[in-house]
Design an enzyme around this catalytic site. Structure first.
Site, short mmCIF file in Angstrom:
data_model
loop_
_atom_site.label_atom_id
_atom_site.label_comp_id
_atom_site.label_asym_id
_atom_site.label_seq_id
_atom_site.Cartn_x
_atom_site.Cartn_y
_atom_site.Cartn_z
N SER A 4 0.85 -1.19 0.00
CA SER A 4 0.00 0.00 0.00
C SER A 4 0.88 1.24 0.00
CB SER A 4 -0.88 0.02 1.25
OG SER A 4 -1.48 1.28 1.41
N TYR A 29 0.45 0.30 10.43
CA TYR A 29 -0.02 -0.27 9.16
C TYR A 29 1.01 0.06 8.05
CZ TYR A 29 -2.98 -0.90 4.97
OH TYR A 29 -3.48 -1.29 3.74
N1 LIG Z 1 -8.83 -1.20 0.05
C1 LIG Z 1 -7.85 -0.32 -0.11
O1 LIG Z 1 -8.10 0.88 -0.34
C2 LIG Z 1 -6.41 -0.74 -0.01
C3 LIG Z 1 -5.43 0.21 -0.25
C4 LIG Z 1 -4.10 -0.18 -0.17
C5 LIG Z 1 -3.78 -1.49 0.11
N2 LIG Z 1 -4.75 -2.41 0.34
C6 LIG Z 1 -4.36 -3.79 0.65
O2 LIG Z 1 -5.11 -4.69 -0.12
C7 LIG Z 1 -5.19 -5.96 0.53
C8 LIG Z 1 -6.60 -6.48 0.46
O3 LIG Z 1 -7.41 -5.62 1.25
P1 LIG Z 1 -8.92 -5.28 0.90
O4 LIG Z 1 -8.97 -3.83 0.64
O5 LIG Z 1 -9.47 -6.23 -0.10
O6 LIG Z 1 -9.58 -5.50 2.35
P2 LIG Z 1 -10.73 -6.46 2.88
O7 LIG Z 1 -11.94 -6.34 2.03
O8 LIG Z 1 -10.85 -6.14 4.34
O9 LIG Z 1 -10.10 -7.92 2.70
C9 LIG Z 1 -9.04 -8.32 3.50
C10 LIG Z 1 -8.95 -9.84 3.46
O10 LIG Z 1 -7.88 -10.22 4.35
C11 LIG Z 1 -8.38 -11.23 5.21
N3 LIG Z 1 -7.67 -11.29 6.48
C12 LIG Z 1 -7.61 -10.37 7.45
N4 LIG Z 1 -6.92 -10.84 8.51
C13 LIG Z 1 -6.57 -12.11 8.19
C14 LIG Z 1 -5.89 -13.13 8.88
N5 LIG Z 1 -5.47 -12.98 10.14
N6 LIG Z 1 -5.68 -14.30 8.26
C15 LIG Z 1 -6.13 -14.49 7.00
N7 LIG Z 1 -6.80 -13.58 6.31
C16 LIG Z 1 -7.04 -12.40 6.90
C17 LIG Z 1 -9.85 -10.87 5.39
O11 LIG Z 1 -10.56 -11.98 5.93
P3 LIG Z 1 -11.98 -11.74 6.69
O12 LIG Z 1 -12.97 -11.39 5.65
O13 LIG Z 1 -12.24 -13.04 7.37
O14 LIG Z 1 -11.76 -10.63 7.67
C18 LIG Z 1 -10.20 -10.54 3.97
O15 LIG Z 1 -10.40 -11.70 3.24
C19 LIG Z 1 -4.64 -5.72 1.94
O16 LIG Z 1 -3.34 -6.23 2.03
C20 LIG Z 1 -4.63 -4.21 2.09
O17 LIG Z 1 -3.62 -3.77 2.97
C21 LIG Z 1 -6.07 -2.07 0.27
#
Ligand SMILES: NC(=O)c1ccc[n+]([C@@H]2O[C@H](COP(=O)([O-])OP(=O)(O)OC[C@H]3O[C@@H](n4cnc5c(N)ncnc54)[C@H](OP(=O)(O)O)[C@@H]3O)[C@@H](O)[C@H]2O)c1
Length: 303
Positions: free
Chosen positions: A161, A189
């Site tokens: 990120s 983070y």
């Molecule tokens: N969304 C953004 O704007 C953004 C920006 C920059 C970077 N990112 C990165 O993109 C990636 C995906 O995030 P997202 O935006 O798709 O968020 P999200 O919708 O919250 O999805 C996160 C996923 O990670 C899983 N997870 C969390 N803790 C975990 C654990 N202890 N063990 C295994 N799985 C776990 C969650 O499972 P549960 O559903 O069971 O909680 C969910 O499947 C992350 O690495 C995040 O840092 C996102």
């Protein structure tokens, strides 16, 4: 250079790519960017393991993908692995179970992540961002590495990120678990996301010659569940940012580009955003820091 950009979707960047016979594992595949990444990999013919902490949510995600694509994705293309990145024991068990199945691993997408405002700890007592976003993926990748090597050419895609710009990580790697400093959710983070890039670069340094290409990326500001634990004020602030956010289809585009395009299978050690090379934090390219983090992470995970 690619013709893709901020508004490109995961389907667009992988049009015409045939992944039949390739096996991928995506962490955090049940929702958000991970679910879209899984969907498009499967749509292109790959077999995909949804590695998730909540297997009921994973089952529901798998069913939703099969429902949405009855004639394009077959049930045998999608399987589920229980994986809680916040528990080293769970990571070990998950990797062992996965390896026991005996299939190749051509693509590992280290996608799962948490972003929380308060200091929490993993089952092993590490600060939660550090333990989940970095150490969990570090251990998983290391345990699967022999299989990835045997499956080369292979790729590892690390979802980082641009929040790494908030990172407070020092070259000395002091206080990684935030027990001595005043806690900051953003900095913590950011640290974990900088570690994703350091790890990605170190993987590439060590294993590129063996046919493993590792890259890291910023997906953009994507409308997912990532902010679920943020305060009401942060959620209201998030609403103001809606016009510049991406859909999950757009948010998964850079992951899918790095995972599938022939061009990005040649060279690793990069950091990408909006389907193009981007600039990571100034420490990200420091091979001494990356090497020290690798060693420290080995100690902490008992490798
Ligand atoms: N969304 C953004 O704007 C953004 C920006 C920059 C970077 N990112 C990165 O993109 C990636 C995906 O995030 P997202 O935006 O798709 O968020 P999200 O919708 O919250 O999805 C996160 C996923 O990670 C899983 N997870 C969390 N803790 C975990 C654990 N202890 N063990 C295994 N799985 C776990 C969650 O499972 P549960 O559903 O069971 O909680 C969910 O499947 C992350 O690495 C995040 O840092 C996102």
């Amino acid at each position: 250079m690619t013709a893709f950009g901020k508004r490109s979707t995961a389907e667009e960047v992988s049009l015409g790519i045939d992944l039949r016979g390739r096996h991928a594992l995506v962490t955090g595949a049940n929702t958000g960017i991970g679910l879209e990444t899984t969907r498009v990999l499967a749509l292109r013919g790959a077999s995909v393991t949804l590695a998730c902490r909540n297997t009921a949510r994973a089952e529901a995600a798998r069913a939703s993908l099969l429902d949405a694509h009855p004639s394009e994705i077959t049930p045998d293309q999608l399987d589920i692995a229980a994986l809680d990145l916040a528990s080293l024991e769970s990571v070990r068990r998950s990797a062992a179970e996965w390896l026991a199945i005996g299939r190749p691993l051509h693509l590992l997408v280290n996608n799962a992540g948490i972003m929380i405002p308060d200091r929490r700890e993993t089952a092993d007592g590490f600060e939660a961002h550090f333990g989940t976003n970095h150490l969990g993926h570090f251990l998983l990748t290391r345990l699967l590495l022999e299989r990835i090597r045997a499956s080369a050419p292979a790729r590892i895609v690390n979802v980082s990120s641009d929040a790494q710009r908030f990172a407070s990580l020092t070259r000395e790697l002091t206080d990684l678990s935030w027990t001595e400093r005043r806690f900051s959710g953003w900095r913590s983070y950011g640290d974990s996301k900088l570690m994703n890039v350091l790890f990605s670069n170190e993987l590439d340094r060590r294993f590129a010659a063996e046919g493993i290409v590792s890259n890291a990326l910023h997906p953009g500001l994507v409308r997912t569940e990532l902010g679920r634990d943020q305060s009401l004020w942060m959620k209201v602030f998030g609403l103001a940012l809606l016009p510049i956010t991406k859909s999950p289809a757009e948010g998964a585009a850079t992951s899918i580009l790095l995972a599938t395009s022939p061009e990005h299978g040649e060279r690793g050690g990069g950091y990408y955003a909006d389907c193009a090379p981007s600039r990571p934090h100034r420490l990200a390219g420091d091979s001494l820091v990356a090497g020290a983090l690798w060693k420290k992470s080995e100690e902490l995970t008992g490798l």
